[in-house]
Write a protein that holds these residues in place. Structure first.
Motif, PDB file in Angstrom:
ATOM      1  N   ARG A 110       0.682  -1.263   0.207  1.00  0.00           N
ATOM      2  CA  ARG A 110       0.017   0.076   0.023  1.00  0.00           C
ATOM      3  C   ARG A 110       0.777   1.116   0.058  1.00  0.00           C
ATOM      4  O   ARG A 110       1.800   1.250   0.627  1.00  0.00           O
ATOM      5  N   TRP A 111       0.602   2.415  -0.521  1.00  0.00           N
ATOM      6  CA  TRP A 111       1.132   3.452  -0.494  1.00  0.00           C
ATOM      7  C   TRP A 111       0.494   4.460   0.421  1.00  0.00           C
ATOM      8  O   TRP A 111      -0.834   4.732   0.514  1.00  0.00           O
ATOM      9  N   PHE A 112       1.349   4.983   1.253  1.00  0.00           N
ATOM     10  CA  PHE A 112       1.357   6.156   2.148  1.00  0.00           C
ATOM     11  C   PHE A 112       1.671   7.224   1.782  1.00  0.00           C
ATOM     12  O   PHE A 112       2.670   7.544   2.088  1.00  0.00           O
ATOM     13  N   PRO A 113       0.702   8.309   1.224  1.00  0.00           N
ATOM     14  CA  PRO A 113       1.400   9.684   0.840  1.00  0.00           C
ATOM     15  C   PRO A 113       1.853  10.475   2.075  1.00  0.00           C
ATOM     16  O   PRO A 113       2.786  11.100   1.711  1.00  0.00           O
ATOM     17  N   GLN A 114       1.510  10.249   3.258  1.00  0.00           N
ATOM     18  CA  GLN A 114       1.825  11.104   4.267  1.00  0.00           C
ATOM     19  C   GLN A 114       3.372  10.954   4.456  1.00  0.00           C
ATOM     20  O   GLN A 114       4.111  11.947   4.788  1.00  0.00           O
ATOM     21  N   SER A 115       3.881   9.607   4.443  1.00  0.00           N
ATOM     22  CA  SER A 115       5.219   9.140   4.797  1.00  0.00           C
ATOM     23  C   SER A 115       5.988   9.001   3.446  1.00  0.00           C
ATOM     24  O   SER A 115       7.161   8.895   3.482  1.00  0.00           O
ATOM     25  N   GLU A 116       5.177   8.929   2.346  1.00  0.00           N
ATOM     26  CA  GLU A 116       5.917   8.574   0.931  1.00  0.00           C
ATOM     27  C   GLU A 116       6.568   7.336   1.017  1.00  0.00           C
ATOM     28  O   GLU A 116       7.780   7.348   0.699  1.00  0.00           O
ATOM     29  N   LEU A 117       6.055   6.259   1.454  1.00  0.00           N
ATOM     30  CA  LEU A 117       6.423   4.994   1.679  1.00  0.00           C
ATOM     31  C   LEU A 117       5.299   4.144   1.125  1.00  0.00           C
ATOM     32  O   LEU A 117       4.208   4.213   1.340  1.00  0.00           O
ATOM     33  N   PHE A 118       5.966   2.821   0.597  1.00  0.00           N
ATOM     34  CA  PHE A 118       5.050   1.815   0.136  1.00  0.00           C
ATOM     35  C   PHE A 118       5.323   0.744   1.480  1.00  0.00           C
ATOM     36  O   PHE A 118       6.355   0.594   1.839  1.00  0.00           O
ATOM     37  N   MET A 119       4.263   0.159   1.906  1.00  0.00           N
ATOM     38  CA  MET A 119       4.231  -0.652   3.120  1.00  0.00           C
ATOM     39  C   MET A 119       3.484  -2.107   2.898  1.00  0.00           C
ATOM     40  O   MET A 119       2.662  -1.748   2.233  1.00  0.00           O
ATOM     41  N   CYS A 120       4.231  -3.076   3.270  1.00  0.00           N
ATOM     42  CA  CYS A 120       3.739  -4.229   3.126  1.00  0.00           C
ATOM     43  C   CYS A 120       3.126  -4.752   4.474  1.00  0.00           C
ATOM     44  O   CYS A 120       3.644  -4.891   5.221  1.00  0.00           O
ATOM     45  N   PRO A 121       1.659  -5.161   4.314  1.00  0.00           N
ATOM     46  CA  PRO A 121       1.328  -5.890   5.666  1.00  0.00           C
ATOM     47  C   PRO A 121       1.437  -6.851   6.306  1.00  0.00           C
ATOM     48  O   PRO A 121       1.227  -7.204   7.270  1.00  0.00           O
ATOM     49  N   CYS A 122       2.050  -7.755   5.270  1.00  0.00           N
ATOM     50  CA  CYS A 122       2.108  -9.153   5.859  1.00  0.00           C
ATOM     51  C   CYS A 122       3.578  -9.334   6.823  1.00  0.00           C
ATOM     52  O   CYS A 122       3.221  -9.889   7.792  1.00  0.00           O
ATOM     53  N   HIS A 123       4.491  -8.905   6.167  1.00  0.00           N
ATOM     54  CA  HIS A 123       5.753  -8.981   7.085  1.00  0.00           C
ATOM     55  C   HIS A 123       6.505  -7.787   7.278  1.00  0.00           C
ATOM     56  O   HIS A 123       7.679  -7.740   7.647  1.00  0.00           O
ATOM     57  N   GLY A 124       5.957  -6.512   7.040  1.00  0.00           N
ATOM     58  CA  GLY A 124       6.573  -5.462   7.441  1.00  0.00           C
ATOM     59  C   GLY A 124       7.557  -4.754   6.357  1.00  0.00           C
ATOM     60  O   GLY A 124       8.531  -4.031   6.719  1.00  0.00           O
ATOM     61  N   GLY A 125       7.758  -5.157   5.217  1.00  0.00           N
ATOM     62  CA  GLY A 125       8.517  -4.563   4.221  1.00  0.00           C
ATOM     63  C   GLY A 125       8.119  -3.182   3.826  1.00  0.00           C
ATOM     64  O   GLY A 125       6.854  -2.861   3.918  1.00  0.00           O
ATOM     65  N   VAL A 126       9.158  -2.377   3.991  1.00  0.00           N
ATOM     66  CA  VAL A 126       8.907  -0.980   3.534  1.00  0.00           C
ATOM     67  C   VAL A 126       9.801  -0.577   2.382  1.00  0.00           C
ATOM     68  O   VAL A 126      10.822  -0.968   2.233  1.00  0.00           O
ATOM     69  N   TYR A 127       9.146   0.411   1.637  1.00  0.00           N
ATOM     70  CA  TYR A 127       9.839   0.656   0.363  1.00  0.00           C
ATOM     71  C   TYR A 127       9.916   2.221   0.270  1.00  0.00           C
ATOM     72  O   TYR A 127       8.598   2.901   0.790  1.00  0.00           O
ATOM     73  N   TYR A 128      10.864   2.972  -0.334  1.00  0.00           N
ATOM     74  CA  TYR A 128      10.702   4.372  -0.548  1.00  0.00           C
ATOM     75  C   TYR A 128       9.914   4.599  -1.876  1.00  0.00           C
ATOM     76  O   TYR A 128       9.447   3.877  -2.681  1.00  0.00           O
TER      77      TYR A 128
END
Length: 183
Positions: A110-128
């Motif tokens: 999922r894309w979070f525009p507030q933090s400008e990060l992509f986050m994976c809900p399954c295992h906590g993967g985070v992408y710029y």
């Protein structure tokens, strides 16, 4: 004594046996030949450019969710033929189109525009925002689709899902910029 030439039980059963073996042989050979010839067919069949929409749907500096219909859908696919992707417009004619799947185990990010990060809900993967790995279990950034701009529309090569299987076009992005291709 004259011998009569007719159909004997032995010749009839032999003919039926040969015909049955020929049918089984063809049934086995057709898929094997198809498998052996598939690399020839694969190169042209999987090059499917799909439009994601007009360029004005993707404002510069923003990331938007887009979807397209899988070009190889079947009637039984139903809603699963609709494939989402993330589109980031970097500049006027420069885009990044990310597969929605996490590079770790394929959960949808999922894309979070507030933090400008992509986050994976399954295992906590985070992408710029540029798809590079920020933290968590994934060892690489998000997979990207090839794209082109044509007649005021954004097109992606949707014939193949972007994975490590096609490392010749995969570019790993780190925090400093693009690095050379893997391989």
């Amino acid at each position: 004594m004259s011998e009569e030439k007719g159909v004997t039980r032995r010749s009839l059963l032999m003919g039926i046996g040969i015909a049955f073996n020929a049918i089984v042989g063809v049934a086995i050979a057709v898929p094997v030949i198809g498998y052996l010839l598939s690399p020839v067919k694969k190169k042209s069949a999987y090059n499917q450019w799909i439009s994601l929409g007009k360029l004005d749907q993707f404002p510069e500096g923003q990331t938007r969710l887009a979807d397209f219909v899988n070009p190889f859908k079947r009637a039984q696919d139903g809603e699963t033929a609709n494939t989402p992707c993330w589109v980031r417009r970097v500049s006027t004619d420069q885009f990044q189109v990310f597969a929605i799947n996490c590079a770790h185990l394929g959960c949808p990010v999922r894309w979070f525009p507030q933090s400008e990060l992509f986050m994976c809900p399954c295992h906590g993967g985070v992408y710029y925002a540029d798809g590079a790995r920020a933290s968590g279990p994934p060892e690489r950034g998000l997979f990207t689709y090839e794209y082109k701009v044509e007649k005021g529309e954004l097109h992606i090569n949707a014939g193949l899902m972007p994975t490590l299987a096609d490392q010749s076009k995969l570019v790993v992005i780190d925090g400093k910029g693009k690095s050379p291709c893997l391989g």
